[in-house]
Design a protein around this motif. Structure first.
Motif, PDB file in Angstrom:
ATOM      1  N   ILE A 163      32.385  39.639  69.307  1.00  0.00           N
ATOM      2  CA  ILE A 163      33.629  40.184  68.867  1.00  0.00           C
ATOM      3  C   ILE A 163      34.314  41.206  69.736  1.00  0.00           C
ATOM      4  CG2 ILE A 163      34.417  41.737  66.886  1.00  0.00           C
ATOM      5  CD1 ILE A 163      32.107  40.854  65.280  1.00  0.00           C
ATOM      6  N   GLU A 164      35.715  40.685  69.715  1.00  0.00           N
ATOM      7  CA  GLU A 164      36.321  41.585  70.894  1.00  0.00           C
ATOM      8  C   GLU A 164      36.385  43.052  70.443  1.00  0.00           C
ATOM      9  OE1 GLU A 164      41.067  41.448  72.625  1.00  0.00           O
ATOM     10  OE2 GLU A 164      40.248  40.069  71.126  1.00  0.00           O
ATOM     11  N   VAL A 165      36.296  43.930  71.294  1.00  0.00           N
ATOM     12  CA  VAL A 165      36.271  45.365  71.118  1.00  0.00           C
ATOM     13  C   VAL A 165      37.364  45.917  71.558  1.00  0.00           C
ATOM     14  CG1 VAL A 165      34.924  47.636  71.630  1.00  0.00           C
ATOM     15  CG2 VAL A 165      33.754  45.165  71.162  1.00  0.00           C
ATOM     16  N   THR A 216      25.078  44.487  67.729  1.00  0.00           N
ATOM     17  CA  THR A 216      26.174  44.972  68.329  1.00  0.00           C
ATOM     18  C   THR A 216      27.220  43.895  68.398  1.00  0.00           C
ATOM     19  OG1 THR A 216      25.537  44.136  70.508  1.00  0.00           O
ATOM     20  CG2 THR A 216      24.835  46.405  69.852  1.00  0.00           C
ATOM     21  N   LYS A 217      28.393  44.449  68.569  1.00  0.00           N
ATOM     22  CA  LYS A 217      29.589  43.354  68.453  1.00  0.00           C
ATOM     23  C   LYS A 217      29.396  42.222  69.812  1.00  0.00           C
ATOM     24  CE  LYS A 217      32.973  46.426  66.354  1.00  0.00           C
ATOM     25  NZ  LYS A 217      34.281  47.149  66.488  1.00  0.00           N
ATOM     26  N   GLN A 218      28.692  42.798  70.799  1.00  0.00           N
ATOM     27  CA  GLN A 218      28.506  41.976  72.130  1.00  0.00           C
ATOM     28  C   GLN A 218      27.694  40.876  71.327  1.00  0.00           C
ATOM     29  OE1 GLN A 218      26.928  43.811  75.316  1.00  0.00           O
ATOM     30  NE2 GLN A 218      26.833  42.109  76.430  1.00  0.00           N
ATOM     31  N   ASP A 219      26.511  41.181  70.763  1.00  0.00           N
ATOM     32  CA  ASP A 219      25.840  40.114  70.115  1.00  0.00           C
ATOM     33  C   ASP A 219      26.438  39.202  69.179  1.00  0.00           C
ATOM     34  OD1 ASP A 219      23.571  41.266  71.222  1.00  0.00           O
ATOM     35  OD2 ASP A 219      23.348  42.521  69.313  1.00  0.00           O
ATOM     36  N   LEU A 220      27.523  39.547  68.470  1.00  0.00           N
ATOM     37  CA  LEU A 220      28.242  38.676  67.782  1.00  0.00           C
ATOM     38  C   LEU A 220      29.408  38.069  68.506  1.00  0.00           C
ATOM     39  CD1 LEU A 220      28.166  40.690  64.354  1.00  0.00           C
ATOM     40  CD2 LEU A 220      26.705  38.684  64.824  1.00  0.00           C
TER      41      LEU A 220
END
Length: 223
Positions: A149-151, A143-147
């Motif tokens: 990364i701003e969503v 997930t972007k949260q794992d990386l």
């Protein structure tokens, strides 16, 4: 007096049915277990009987309701979830017990975008007939949260703008969009309204367009 008693019984029965709805949950018929479906029909019959059969005592209905709410009785009728795959291995004995075929198992896995059984840590057949799957850690989606990364946030549902080659004008007006803006977006993609099967403005601001002509030289059509 009998009419007043029937009115009171009807109101009480309706109230009890509302309570039963809370217990059974908001399930569609396809998601209900056999016990849930039978219980819903039985409760309706009991409620009607209590409302109009003055010889039937209200406490009988309460006993029936409590038996449905009782966890042990519910487990007896519904049963437990069954593990069909464990650590990438199919449990054939459980498959036979549940009369679950390999074809149907593969279909259920494909619907969850799993084409390799070795990716599955656990596949469990729930009491409502659905298959839930837990992938092995190395095959789970990142997930972007794992990386970290701003969503970009989404604060609305997708807006359908064109369907079957026709502009949906009400959706444009309700969302303060203009036909000029829509035509401009299509022109950027060298697409005309009549050539468009489906156009939608997604929640993240992306404009998706699908044309009648897909420009796929060798379409895959497996039956």
């Amino acid at each position: 007096m009998i009419e007043i008693e029937i009115v009171i019984r009807t109101v009480a029965s309706f109230g009890l049915l509302l309570m039963a709805e809370r217990v059974l949950g908001k399930q569609t018929i396809s998601q209900m277990t056999i016990f849930d479906f039978i219980a819903a029909i039985t409760l309706g019959a009991i409620a009607a009987g209590v409302a109009y059969n003055t010889s039937k005592k209200p406490h009988n209905m309460a006993i029936s309701f409590l038996s449905i709410k009782n966890r042990k009785l519910r487990k007896f009728f519904v049963g437990d979830p069954t593990v069909l795959i464990q650590n990438g291995k199919i449990l054939e004995s459980n498959m036979r017990k549940m009369r679950y075929t390999l074809d149907y198992l593969n279909q259920q896995l494909r619907e969850k975008e799993i084409y390799n059984i070795e990716e599955v840590l656990f596949a469990i057949l729930e009491t409502n007939g659905k298959l839930t799957v837990l992938r092995k850690p190395q095959f789970r989606y990142v997930t972007k949260q794992d990386l970290m990364i701003e969503v970009k946030g989404e604060n609305r549902l997708p807006i359908e703008l064109i369907m079957d080659g026709e502009i949906i004008e009400n959706n444009l007006k309700q969302n303060q969009l203009t036909e000029y803006w829509l035509l401009e977006e299509l022109q950027k993609r060298d697409v005309k309204v009549k050539e468009t099967v489906y156009a939608v403005l997604l929640g993240n601001g992306h404009f998706y367009v699908d044309q009648y002509k897909d420009y796929i030289s060798v379409p895959i059509d497996i039956e």
